[in-house]
Design a protein around this motif. Sequence first.
Motif, PDB file in Angstrom:
ATOM      1  N   PHE A 109       0.868  -1.218  -0.083  1.00 44.61           N
ATOM      2  CA  PHE A 109       0.107  -0.564   0.057  1.00 44.61           C
ATOM      3  C   PHE A 109       0.918   0.901  -0.411  1.00 44.61           C
ATOM      4  O   PHE A 109       1.922   1.288   0.949  1.00 44.61           O
ATOM      5  N   ASP A 110       0.733   2.056  -0.371  1.00 42.46           N
ATOM      6  CA  ASP A 110       1.039   3.200  -1.021  1.00 42.46           C
ATOM      7  C   ASP A 110      -0.067   4.591   0.316  1.00 42.46           C
ATOM      8  O   ASP A 110      -0.839   4.582  -0.924  1.00 42.46           O
ATOM      9  N   GLN A 111       0.653   5.079   0.801  1.00 43.82           N
ATOM     10  CA  GLN A 111       0.316   5.467   2.456  1.00 43.82           C
ATOM     11  C   GLN A 111       0.078   6.601   1.320  1.00 43.82           C
ATOM     12  O   GLN A 111      -1.015   7.329   2.435  1.00 43.82           O
ATOM     13  N   GLU A 112       1.154   7.245   0.694  1.00 43.22           N
ATOM     14  CA  GLU A 112       0.683   8.970   0.232  1.00 43.22           C
ATOM     15  C   GLU A 112      -0.370   8.986  -0.732  1.00 43.22           C
ATOM     16  O   GLU A 112      -1.083   9.907  -0.132  1.00 43.22           O
ATOM     17  N   GLU A 113       0.152   7.635  -1.471  1.00 39.44           N
ATOM     18  CA  GLU A 113      -1.052   8.475  -2.626  1.00 39.44           C
ATOM     19  C   GLU A 113      -2.800   7.347  -2.380  1.00 39.44           C
ATOM     20  O   GLU A 113      -3.788   7.720  -2.947  1.00 39.44           O
ATOM     21  N   GLY A 114      -2.780   6.624  -0.991  1.00 44.04           N
ATOM     22  CA  GLY A 114      -3.949   5.701  -0.800  1.00 44.04           C
ATOM     23  C   GLY A 114      -4.100   4.840  -1.866  1.00 44.04           C
ATOM     24  O   GLY A 114      -5.718   4.435  -2.039  1.00 44.04           O
ATOM     25  N   ILE A 115      -3.041   4.609  -2.687  1.00 42.11           N
ATOM     26  CA  ILE A 115      -3.022   3.020  -3.269  1.00 42.11           C
ATOM     27  C   ILE A 115      -2.547   1.708  -2.745  1.00 42.11           C
ATOM     28  O   ILE A 115      -1.350   1.703  -2.378  1.00 42.11           O
ATOM     29  N   GLU A 116      -3.216   0.567  -3.696  1.00 40.59           N
ATOM     30  CA  GLU A 116      -2.575  -0.483  -3.750  1.00 40.59           C
ATOM     31  C   GLU A 116      -1.507  -0.792  -4.376  1.00 40.59           C
ATOM     32  O   GLU A 116      -1.337  -0.465  -5.566  1.00 40.59           O
ATOM     33  N   VAL A 117      -0.546  -1.115  -4.691  1.00 36.28           N
ATOM     34  CA  VAL A 117       0.525  -1.444  -4.866  1.00 36.28           C
ATOM     35  C   VAL A 117       1.714  -3.308  -5.203  1.00 36.28           C
ATOM     36  O   VAL A 117       0.868  -3.420  -4.958  1.00 36.28           O
ATOM     37  N   ALA A 118       2.324  -3.257  -5.883  1.00 36.05           N
ATOM     38  CA  ALA A 118       3.095  -4.443  -5.581  1.00 36.05           C
ATOM     39  C   ALA A 118       4.578  -4.476  -5.149  1.00 36.05           C
ATOM     40  O   ALA A 118       4.668  -3.473  -5.598  1.00 36.05           O
ATOM     41  N   TRP A 119       4.692  -5.523  -4.393  1.00 33.13           N
ATOM     42  CA  TRP A 119       5.663  -4.483  -2.895  1.00 33.13           C
ATOM     43  C   TRP A 119       6.759  -5.894  -4.168  1.00 33.13           C
ATOM     44  O   TRP A 119       6.835  -7.200  -3.593  1.00 33.13           O
ATOM     45  N   ASN A 120       7.790  -5.914  -4.918  1.00 34.74           N
ATOM     46  CA  ASN A 120       8.923  -7.037  -5.437  1.00 34.74           C
ATOM     47  C   ASN A 120      10.301  -7.275  -4.497  1.00 34.74           C
ATOM     48  O   ASN A 120      10.557  -6.409  -4.453  1.00 34.74           O
ATOM     49  N   GLN A 121      10.061  -8.310  -4.105  1.00 34.63           N
ATOM     50  CA  GLN A 121      11.284  -8.672  -3.406  1.00 34.63           C
ATOM     51  C   GLN A 121      12.045  -9.929  -3.313  1.00 34.63           C
ATOM     52  O   GLN A 121      11.676 -10.762  -3.904  1.00 34.63           O
ATOM     53  N   ALA A 122      13.075  -9.533  -3.994  1.00 36.80           N
ATOM     54  CA  ALA A 122      14.654 -10.808  -4.426  1.00 36.80           C
ATOM     55  C   ALA A 122      15.280 -10.639  -3.221  1.00 36.80           C
ATOM     56  O   ALA A 122      15.828 -10.058  -2.724  1.00 36.80           O
ATOM     57  N   LYS A 123      15.535 -12.378  -2.838  1.00 40.68           N
ATOM     58  CA  LYS A 123      16.279 -12.218  -1.639  1.00 40.68           C
ATOM     59  C   LYS A 123      17.847 -12.206  -2.594  1.00 40.68           C
ATOM     60  O   LYS A 123      18.505 -13.577  -3.334  1.00 40.68           O
ATOM     61  N   LEU A 124      18.703 -11.775  -2.446  1.00 36.58           N
ATOM     62  CA  LEU A 124      20.278 -11.977  -2.802  1.00 36.58           C
ATOM     63  C   LEU A 124      20.931 -12.636  -2.393  1.00 36.58           C
ATOM     64  O   LEU A 124      22.016 -12.673  -2.700  1.00 36.58           O
ATOM     65  N   ARG A 125      20.812 -12.912  -1.405  1.00 38.26           N
ATOM     66  CA  ARG A 125      21.544 -14.757  -0.910  1.00 38.26           C
ATOM     67  C   ARG A 125      21.177 -15.757  -1.564  1.00 38.26           C
ATOM     68  O   ARG A 125      22.353 -16.389  -1.256  1.00 38.26           O
ATOM     69  N   ASN A 126      20.396 -15.507  -2.678  1.00 39.42           N
ATOM     70  CA  ASN A 126      20.099 -16.547  -3.175  1.00 39.42           C
ATOM     71  C   ASN A 126      20.976 -16.504  -4.388  1.00 39.42           C
ATOM     72  O   ASN A 126      21.329 -17.629  -5.153  1.00 39.42           O
ATOM     73  N   PHE A 127      22.004 -15.587  -4.483  1.00 39.78           N
ATOM     74  CA  PHE A 127      22.597 -15.710  -5.443  1.00 39.78           C
ATOM     75  C   PHE A 127      24.217 -14.735  -5.047  1.00 39.78           C
ATOM     76  O   PHE A 127      24.769 -14.019  -5.988  1.00 39.78           O
ATOM     77  N   SER A 128      24.498 -14.718  -4.253  1.00 40.78           N
ATOM     78  CA  SER A 128      26.094 -14.464  -3.615  1.00 40.78           C
ATOM     79  C   SER A 128      26.847 -15.291  -4.330  1.00 40.78           C
ATOM     80  O   SER A 128      28.123 -14.789  -4.485  1.00 40.78           O
ATOM     81  N   ASN A 129      26.746 -16.517  -4.431  1.00 42.01           N
ATOM     82  CA  ASN A 129      27.854 -16.703  -6.059  1.00 42.01           C
ATOM     83  C   ASN A 129      27.610 -16.261  -6.943  1.00 42.01           C
ATOM     84  O   ASN A 129      28.425 -16.863  -7.918  1.00 42.01           O
ATOM     85  N   ASP A 130      26.368 -15.880  -7.222  1.00 41.19           N
ATOM     86  CA  ASP A 130      26.039 -15.282  -8.936  1.00 41.19           C
ATOM     87  C   ASP A 130      26.299 -13.837  -8.777  1.00 41.19           C
ATOM     88  O   ASP A 130      24.854 -13.392  -9.552  1.00 41.19           O
ATOM     89  N   PRO A 131      26.918 -13.110  -9.092  1.00 41.19           N
ATOM     90  CA  PRO A 131      26.610 -11.548  -8.911  1.00 41.19           C
ATOM     91  C   PRO A 131      26.506 -11.238 -10.499  1.00 41.19           C
ATOM     92  O   PRO A 131      25.799 -10.086 -10.886  1.00 41.19           O
TER      93      PRO A 131
END
Length: 300
Positions: free
Chosen positions: A46-68
């Motif tokens: 949720f974007d509290q400033e605009e009052g709209i729903e949004v999507a929060w994309n999250q990538a776990k970087l530790r999964n790729f620690s060996n793959d810069p």
Amino acid sequence: MMPSVNSDDPSDKDSEHFTEIDPTGRYGRYSELLGSGAVKKVYRAFDQEEGIEVAWNQAKLRNFSNDPTMIDRLYSEVRLLSSLNHNNIISLHKVWRDEENNTLNFITEVCTSGNLREYRKKHRHVSVKALKKWSKQILKGLDYLHTHEPCVIHRDLNCSNLFVNGNVGQVKIGDLGLATIVGKSHHAHSILGTPEYMAPELYEEDYTEMVDIYSFGMYVLEMMTLEIPYSECDNVAKIYKKVSAGVRPQALSKVRDLEVKAFIERCLAQPRARPSAAELLKDPFFDGLVDDDENDDTSS
């Protein structure tokens, strides 16, 4: 001052609490998952400033620690997204790296009805006219990417990363995670994508933005038949063999509408014979189709 995450207000018991808040306090993430892939998870937010729903994309970087290179690719997806501005491409609002949790986070707009594959399964009775309207919007997005300076090739266009706002019939291209920016030559050289949707030249590691047109043809095929192309093959090697030999997916024989079938065939032609997105937009296939967004047809 943004409202706090937790509140002791008894009337607050029906409201959802944020699982996480971005460093500025503007965006709050809920626990509900909208989608999940090999690289990232997408949550409702949720974007509290605009009052709209949004999507929060999250990538776990530790999964790729060996793959810069994978981390670089994620960053370039996000940088790329932030430079794009078109009605038929998912827009990016914010990006940051969370050092403590080693995640890359970015906020994008959300489409209310999810992806086209799920949407089409849910609504089985869709006219060819409606499919043409969706297709035209996707082509407008592709034309924007392909004529962008520098040219952007999506490389993984398929029905699971085309998103829809069902209430207005608006379609947007998302998930540019495999997109590549190519220079003036428009040639790229790495194998990536979804096998059923990959053009033969992608496997040969020498291709142009025309691979997206091939994938677009496969999208039209899936929308017409409700079948993922090459579902008769039970592994990637068999798909590769058929694609390389120029054998069309069985689903194509199920398309009874000859105009649609011919349009799909044009998209699946040899790379040099394949029309560009701009050429396809002028195709007689779209004759008589009035754009709902004729007035604001350019960038958003």
